[in-house]
Design a protein around this motif. Sequence first.
Motif: not given
Length: 428
Positions: A373-379
Amino acid sequence: MTTRLPLPPSLYADTAVAPVATPPLEIDKTVSVAIVGGGYTGLSTALHLAEQGVEALVLEAQEPGWGASGNNGGHTNPGLKHAPDQIEADFGTELGRRMIDFSYGTTNFTHDLIRRYQIPCEARQNGTLRAAYNQASAAAIETTARQCTARGMPVSYLNREQLRAMTGTDRYVGAMLDTRGGDLHPLSYARGLARAAISAGAKVHGETPALSLRREGSRWRIGTPRAVVHADKVLLATNGFTDDLWPALRRTIVPVFSSIAATAPLSDDVARSIMPTRPVLYESGHITVYYRVDQQNRLLMGGRGPMRWINSPRDVAYLMRYAERLWPQLEGVAWTHGWNSRLAITADHYPHVHEPADNILISLGCNGRGVALSTAMGAQLARRLIGGAKAELDMPVTGIKPIPMHAFWPVGVTTAVIAGRVRDRLGI
């Protein structure tokens, strides 16, 4: 001056790839975007900003991955806590559908990023099991599975016999298998994200806590122990280690310790009898237990432990006992590591994104689904930092709402953990 604290005494600290150099910030800087927090959210945002030519600088109090990002269960789990129909009911059809599509797509996004940057972190995509050991939980999971299937997702509902073959235990009544889930080495992944962000042009500074934040002219001023950063825009991504840098933010989340115990590598015979196809599993219970078998045949068991730092598997002996209950063949196996870190739980169990002032963006509260979730939130966050309010997020942007009686959270969490363990043991 600050001193870098040692990493928690984890299996990951002993086996991770070497860290990239992240020296303390020694001289004043002026940048487009300053990011406070060197976990997955901050590092992914810095990477996605740098990919688009935006100057990004990350300030990390310790080293990238020191917190929950480098010390979690290593699961890449799709979705949010709530079922799809509930998400649409809470946020409306249009935003709700975007939230569902985004959150269930986070694991593919993360594994694609790992492949694109060739990050060495033992990543696999063998599926996630959301499992139930009583009929009430099984019914809720089956409902979620039906809602996911209706939306065309690659999920299936498994019965007790199917689960016995897939897990090696007869504990579970039913489970939802999402083939997009998987696992990885969390600290190696955090270090790989840092390396990718730096190679793309971002700056990452460890041992550089943000001590103050205030408006100064047209920019934001961040004070650190040795230098000052002036930034056009700021992202706060401190999650379970959120302090008082921004007023009242700390009181919007409950920082909860999540603990893990790891075995020595299991014999081939024992390893084949436990989770033979190597999905990850988390239980739908009052107190979540989650586990996986890594690429070296170690079993990693996670769950709620003491609300303090631990340094030995003896501190979470209940996890070892539970593992032996699931798989009696583990009796006598050596448990080599026990550790924990803090993650952020929100009152509504949704991730929280805030924009409390011009050019300030905040993202926190992954609620135990932080890796993907946090990885994708980065984008998403990078797009918002570049495009402003016109760049819509696939998560709601809400106001800061402190949790009532927040000062009593340590007592409340401890009580809930004890009560939950009793209810889980009794099967109620």
